[in-house]
Design a protein around this motif. Structure first.
Motif, PDB file in Angstrom:
ATOM      1  N   TYR A   1      85.822  10.963 -41.767  1.00 25.19           N
ATOM      2  CA  TYR A   1      85.464   9.661 -42.340  1.00 25.19           C
ATOM      3  C   TYR A   1      86.229   8.623 -41.538  1.00 25.19           C
ATOM      4  O   TYR A   1      87.432   8.491 -41.719  1.00 25.19           O
ATOM      5  CB  TYR A   1      85.871   9.575 -43.808  1.00 25.19           C
ATOM      6  CG  TYR A   1      85.096  10.502 -44.719  1.00 25.19           C
ATOM      7  CD1 TYR A   1      83.768  10.232 -45.049  1.00 25.19           C
ATOM      8  CD2 TYR A   1      85.699  11.646 -45.251  1.00 25.19           C
ATOM      9  CE1 TYR A   1      83.059  11.069 -45.887  1.00 25.19           C
ATOM     10  CE2 TYR A   1      84.996  12.486 -46.092  1.00 25.19           C
ATOM     11  CZ  TYR A   1      83.676  12.198 -46.406  1.00 25.19           C
ATOM     12  OH  TYR A   1      82.987  13.025 -47.224  1.00 25.19           O
TER      13      TYR A   1
ATOM     14  N   THR B   1      89.788   9.349 -40.424  1.00 28.92           N
ATOM     15  CA  THR B   1      90.341  10.430 -41.240  1.00 28.92           C
ATOM     16  C   THR B   1      89.602  11.732 -40.979  1.00 28.92           C
ATOM     17  O   THR B   1      88.381  11.781 -41.043  1.00 28.92           O
ATOM     18  CB  THR B   1      90.185  10.110 -42.740  1.00 28.92           C
ATOM     19  OG1 THR B   1      90.625   8.783 -42.970  1.00 28.92           O
ATOM     20  CG2 THR B   1      90.981  11.065 -43.598  1.00 28.92           C
TER      21      THR B   1
ATOM     22  N   ALA C   1      88.872  14.662 -42.774  1.00 21.49           N
ATOM     23  CA  ALA C   1      88.943  15.232 -44.121  1.00 21.49           C
ATOM     24  C   ALA C   1      88.900  16.748 -44.047  1.00 21.49           C
ATOM     25  O   ALA C   1      89.562  17.440 -44.821  1.00 21.49           O
ATOM     26  CB  ALA C   1      87.807  14.693 -44.984  1.00 21.49           C
TER      27      ALA C   1
ATOM     28  N   PRO D   1      98.113  18.997 -51.288  1.00 22.92           N
ATOM     29  CA  PRO D   1      98.423  17.701 -51.878  1.00 22.92           C
ATOM     30  C   PRO D   1      97.178  16.818 -51.937  1.00 22.92           C
ATOM     31  O   PRO D   1      96.160  17.135 -51.331  1.00 22.92           O
ATOM     32  CB  PRO D   1      99.478  17.113 -50.943  1.00 22.92           C
ATOM     33  CG  PRO D   1      99.362  17.865 -49.676  1.00 22.92           C
ATOM     34  CD  PRO D   1      98.773  19.206 -49.997  1.00 22.92           C
ATOM     35  N   SER D   2      97.284  15.722 -52.649  1.00 23.91           N
ATOM     36  CA  SER D   2      96.172  14.792 -52.779  1.00 23.91           C
ATOM     37  C   SER D   2      95.756  14.271 -51.397  1.00 23.91           C
ATOM     38  O   SER D   2      96.598  13.927 -50.583  1.00 23.91           O
ATOM     39  CB  SER D   2      96.605  13.637 -53.681  1.00 23.91           C
ATOM     40  OG  SER D   2      95.582  12.711 -53.781  1.00 23.91           O
ATOM     41  N   GLY D   3      94.468  14.263 -51.135  1.00 27.82           N
ATOM     42  CA  GLY D   3      93.965  13.770 -49.859  1.00 27.82           C
ATOM     43  C   GLY D   3      93.944  14.816 -48.758  1.00 27.82           C
ATOM     44  O   GLY D   3      93.674  14.504 -47.608  1.00 27.82           O
ATOM     45  N   SER D   4      94.192  16.080 -49.114  1.00 28.15           N
ATOM     46  CA  SER D   4      94.253  17.116 -48.079  1.00 28.15           C
ATOM     47  C   SER D   4      92.884  17.690 -47.738  1.00 28.15           C
ATOM     48  O   SER D   4      92.781  18.501 -46.826  1.00 28.15           O
ATOM     49  CB  SER D   4      95.196  18.234 -48.521  1.00 28.15           C
ATOM     50  OG  SER D   4      94.778  18.756 -49.760  1.00 28.15           O
ATOM     51  N   GLY D   5      91.848  17.287 -48.492  1.00 28.49           N
ATOM     52  CA  GLY D   5      90.495  17.732 -48.143  1.00 28.49           C
ATOM     53  C   GLY D   5      89.910  18.778 -49.067  1.00 28.49           C
ATOM     54  O   GLY D   5      88.837  19.316 -48.794  1.00 28.49           O
ATOM     55  N   LYS D   6      90.563  19.049 -50.195  1.00 27.38           N
ATOM     56  CA  LYS D   6      90.088  20.092 -51.110  1.00 27.38           C
ATOM     57  C   LYS D   6      88.706  19.760 -51.656  1.00 27.38           C
ATOM     58  O   LYS D   6      87.795  20.588 -51.609  1.00 27.38           O
ATOM     59  CB  LYS D   6      91.070  20.247 -52.282  1.00 27.38           C
ATOM     60  CG  LYS D   6      92.505  20.467 -51.872  1.00 27.38           C
ATOM     61  CD  LYS D   6      93.409  20.605 -53.084  1.00 27.38           C
ATOM     62  CE  LYS D   6      93.534  19.364 -53.942  1.00 27.38           C
ATOM     63  NZ  LYS D   6      94.263  18.249 -53.338  1.00 27.38           N
ATOM     64  N   THR D   7      88.569  18.530 -52.165  1.00 24.07           N
ATOM     65  CA  THR D   7      87.286  18.138 -52.744  1.00 24.07           C
ATOM     66  C   THR D   7      86.195  18.130 -51.685  1.00 24.07           C
ATOM     67  O   THR D   7      85.075  18.590 -51.923  1.00 24.07           O
ATOM     68  CB  THR D   7      87.406  16.747 -53.396  1.00 24.07           C
ATOM     69  OG1 THR D   7      88.354  16.829 -54.450  1.00 24.07           O
ATOM     70  CG2 THR D   7      86.082  16.272 -53.950  1.00 24.07           C
ATOM     71  N   THR D   8      86.528  17.636 -50.498  1.00 20.87           N
ATOM     72  CA  THR D   8      85.543  17.589 -49.420  1.00 20.87           C
ATOM     73  C   THR D   8      85.059  18.988 -49.071  1.00 20.87           C
ATOM     74  O   THR D   8      83.856  19.206 -48.889  1.00 20.87           O
ATOM     75  CB  THR D   8      86.150  16.900 -48.184  1.00 20.87           C
ATOM     76  OG1 THR D   8      86.698  15.642 -48.581  1.00 20.87           O
ATOM     77  CG2 THR D   8      85.095  16.666 -47.124  1.00 20.87           C
TER      78      THR D   8
HETATM   79  N1  LIG Z   1      83.294   9.506 -49.132  1.00 22.18           N
HETATM   80  C1  LIG Z   1      84.430   9.294 -48.437  1.00 22.18           C
HETATM   81  N2  LIG Z   1      84.563   8.195 -47.664  1.00 22.18           N
HETATM   82  C2  LIG Z   1      85.683   7.978 -46.954  1.00 22.18           C
HETATM   83  N3  LIG Z   1      86.752   8.781 -46.963  1.00 22.18           N
HETATM   84  C3  LIG Z   1      86.713   9.884 -47.722  1.00 22.18           C
HETATM   85  C4  LIG Z   1      85.540  10.192 -48.509  1.00 22.18           C
HETATM   86  N4  LIG Z   1      85.776  11.349 -49.159  1.00 22.18           N
HETATM   87  C5  LIG Z   1      87.025  11.739 -48.811  1.00 22.18           C
HETATM   88  N5  LIG Z   1      87.586  10.866 -47.948  1.00 22.18           N
HETATM   89  C6  LIG Z   1      88.914  10.996 -47.339  1.00 22.18           C
HETATM   90  O1  LIG Z   1      89.066  12.299 -46.889  1.00 22.18           O
HETATM   91  C7  LIG Z   1      90.347  12.814 -47.197  1.00 22.18           C
HETATM   92  C8  LIG Z   1      90.245  14.043 -48.051  1.00 22.18           C
HETATM   93  O2  LIG Z   1      89.764  13.685 -49.319  1.00 22.18           O
HETATM   94  P1  LIG Z   1      89.552  14.722 -50.501  1.00 22.18           P
HETATM   95  O3  LIG Z   1      88.734  15.860 -50.014  1.00 22.18           O
HETATM   96  O4  LIG Z   1      89.007  13.980 -51.659  1.00 22.18           O
HETATM   97  O5  LIG Z   1      91.033  15.199 -50.813  1.00 22.18           O
HETATM   98  P2  LIG Z   1      91.610  15.984 -52.074  1.00 22.18           P
HETATM   99  O6  LIG Z   1      90.481  16.426 -52.925  1.00 22.18           O
HETATM  100  O7  LIG Z   1      92.380  17.111 -51.489  1.00 22.18           O
HETATM  101  O8  LIG Z   1      92.515  15.029 -52.787  1.00 22.18           O
HETATM  102  C9  LIG Z   1      91.101  11.675 -47.850  1.00 22.18           C
HETATM  103  O9  LIG Z   1      91.877  11.037 -46.877  1.00 22.18           O
HETATM  104  C10 LIG Z   1      90.011  10.777 -48.367  1.00 22.18           C
HETATM  105  O10 LIG Z   1      90.456   9.448 -48.390  1.00 22.18           O
END
Ligand SMILES: Nc1ncnc2c1ncn2[C@@H]1O[C@H](COP(=O)(O)OP(=O)(O)O)[C@@H](O)[C@H]1O
Ligand SMILES: [Mg+2]
Lengths: 343, 261
Positions: free
Chosen positions: A13, A16, A18, A37-44
């Motif tokens: 992104y 970043t 992700a 940790p938060s922002g490490s890419g788990k959700t992605t």
């Molecule tokens: N739709 C998006 N647009 C821009 N940046 C994103 C988006 N989704 C995730 N990110 C970025 O990608 C990184 C990983 O996000 P995320 O997977 O949500 O982390 P986690 O779930 O581990 O907290 C973060 O830096 C987040 O800001």
């Protein structure tokens, strides 16, 4: 059920990363905890497996079939969202039955399967309620029931327990594990809570800045974290670095740690001993006790060694003779030193 | 002390506003029930003007025309406006922001100018005057209202609901009909009522785009007033006002966006 595999997944992104080259296999019927940790890419990563995120490169396989051309609705997944995402205009039974209805399962069978899965999550009586009439824990169970009633090939859970308070969270952890065992679906579970990941998972994967740092069975990863990030993230580990010498590791303050295996070692907070008098143990350090934190059965001591914060955890009586602050001795057994790869 | 004084002042002010808003309407409504043709007092109750209205084919034809045009316009504008709102909400269309901003000016442009522009346009493309032009014109006027109202409601919609539905196997159409539309329904209803009101009350565009003889009610009332006022006009106006107010009250109720159902 199914094996899920990712191969070189990359998602950026802007600046970043992700996801940065994630290659990982999620075993059939296993419970895989994604931790970081938060922002490490788990959700992605979870959303890339579900199909909501289209990776820049790399592929996702379900049962060895690539799924990049399969839209979310055809991937046969079950997903539980952090906020549960229950349909507010439908009853509990309506929510749970939605996936079956979409699949054109006949009404009679649908009813039977909804009742069955509501029993499984112990909500048998609440089919006619609306989501806003439920407690947080009950909503969580509905979300779970809705995700598994279609017998998906893989179950994706994004921090499903984080909205619950502590005692309910522990209860739901046990529930989650029981339900997952009973249905045996390949499960990928995202959390930033290391204890939760260790408790629930057969396998864990640790993410940092979009990279997979480490993965394996929880016990193995915990006992042998290998790198400083994993050591500090899983459990409370204290790091020591120095220059290796024939006799051991020479720390910056001149202390020699005999038998240290690598230039950087970790010692877990629960393996540090604190004494007022100089101990006989061969590994010992002079440090300063900053603070003692009482937390019921277990207590924490916050220490300072040459400007580095250290942490010791023990039963409260282990720390009984110590002052609130002051100079103390630290010691540990050589078997408790964890070798780490890099500084 | 001052507080009570201010409160009283506020109440008087509100009273004045309501008086100037409703006094003319009430007077007109009262006169529609007065027996005298020349608005003479004392007031004598009569339903004669309503009876005459009922027998006045010209007015009834125009009223019927207004109603069916408004219904067609409502259906078209609501469907198109809702679809547009959902599309704007869901997808990152290039130029989306500009598109959204461009929706507002038509609400502010005087209808006289819009009407003139439409007339020129319809003649320019060779369609000219006629019922289709009137309907297209009304839809164009009503569309921004529908989009604004539906979009406001959509902004309270939780996208993860759509994702949840997709993860459960629902395709885009099912997701829209089963999850998105039920949530924004109050907005759709409010938008439809606005669309109906915009079309039903429309004078300028109808006047410009209708073929001679094809009058709608507002156009008829206008021409009738120029020829000379009759209490029949009061009667039909009273009915329209009653209907419009009912519609707007319902719309306002639904337009309280965000309300949980
Ligand atoms: N739709 C998006 N647009 C821009 N940046 C994103 C988006 N989704 C995730 N990110 C970025 O990608 C990184 C990983 O996000 P995320 O997977 O949500 O982390 P986690 O779930 O581990 O907290 C973060 O830096 C987040 O800001
Ligand atoms: Mg996340």
């Amino acid at each position: 059920m199914a094996v899920v595999r990712t191969e070189g997944l990359v998602k950026t992104y802007g600046a970043t990363r992700a996801l940065d080259d994630i290659t990982l296999t999620f075993p059939d019927g296993g419970f895989f905890g994604l931790l970081g940790p938060s922002g490490s890419g788990k959700t992605t990563l979870l959303r890339a497996i579900a199909g909501f995120v289209i990776p820049d490169s790399g592929r996702v396989f379900i049962d060895d079939a690539p799924v990049e051309n399969v839209p979310v609705e055809a991937r046969e997944i079950g997903m539980v969202f952090q906020n549960y995402a229950l349909f507010p205009n439908m009853t509990v039974a309506g929510n749970v039955g939605f996936g079956l209805e979409v699949r054109k399962v006949p009404a009679a069978e649908r009813k039977r399967r909804v009742a069955e899965v509501l029993d499984l999550v112990q909500l048998g009586e609440l089919g006619d309620r609306k989501p806003h009439e439920l407690s947080g824990g009950q909503r969580q169970r509905v979300a779970m029931a809705r995700a598994i009633v279609t017998r998906p090939r893989v179950l994706l859970l994004d921090e499903p327990l984080s909205a619950l308070d502590k005692s309910l969270r522990v209860e739901m952890q046990i529930e989650l594990k029981r339900i997952q065992r009973e249905v045996g679906i390949t499960t990928i579970f995202v959390t930033h809570d290391q204890e939760e990941a260790l408790t629930l998972s057969d396998q864990i994967g640790i993410l940092r800045d979009g990279r997979l740092v480490r993965h394996g069975p929880p016990r193995e990863v915990y006992d042998n974290p290998r790198d400083p990030f994993t050591a500090q993230f899983l459990g409370e580990a204290n790091l020591f670095s120095g220059t290796p010498e024939p006799g051991g590791l020479r720390l910056a303050d001149g202390t020699l740690i005999p038998g240290a295996p690598t230039a950087t070692i970790a010692v877990r907070a629960e393996d540090l001993r604190i004494t007022l008098d100089e101990p006989a143990a061969p590994i010992r350090l002079r440090a300063r006790l900053r603070q003692r934190i009482f937390a019921g059965a277990m207590g924490t001591c916050v220490l300072d060694w040459r400007g580095n914060p250290l942490k010791a955890i023990g039963r409260d009586q282990d720390f009984a003779g110590l002052p609130a602050q002051g100079d103390v001795w630290l010691s540990w057994d050589s078997a408790d030193m964890i070798p780490l790869s890099e500084g | 002390m001052t507080n009570r004084f201010l409160a009283r002042l506020g109440r008087i002010y509100l009273g004045l506003i309501l008086f100037f808003l409703y006094a003319p309407i009430l007077a007109m409504a009262a006169m529609s029930f007065n027996a005298s043709e020349f608005y003479q007092l004392p007031f004598r109750f009569s339903t004669e003007w309503y009876e005459r209205l009922w027998r006045n084919d010209e007015i009834l034809t125009a009223a019927w025309r207004s109603v069916w045009i408004a219904v067609v316009v409502t259906v078209l504008a609501t469907a198109a406006g809702t679809a547009a709102s959902i599309a704007l909400f869901r997808y990152d269309i290039p130029g989306k922001r500009i598109l959204q901003v461009l929706l507002f000016p038509p609400i502010a442009i005087p209808w006289l100018i819009t009407g003139t522009a439409m007339l020129i346009f319809f003649f320019g493309i060779g369609v000219g005057r006629g019922t289709p032009s009137v309907i297209v014109g009304h839809v164009a006027l009503a569309l921004p209202y529908v989009i604004v109202v539906v979009t406001a409601r959509l902004s309270t919609f939780d996208r993860t609901l759509e994702e949840a539905a997709r993860s459960l196997g629902a395709g885009p159409f099912t997701v829209t009909m089963r999850v998105t539309v039920p949530w924004i329904l109050p907005g759709i209803v409010a938008g439809a009522l606005f669309a109906f009101a915009v079309s039903f009350d429309q004078f300028v565009v109808s006047y410009f785009l209708s073929e001679p003889g094809d009058t709608t009610l507002p156009v008829l009332i206008y021409t009738a007033i120029r020829k000379g006022f009759t209490p029949e006009i009061n009667a039909i106006s009273t009915i329209i006002i009653g209907l419009s107010m009912a519609i707007m009250l319902v719309a306002a109720r639904y337009a309280k966006f965000g309300g949980e159902r």
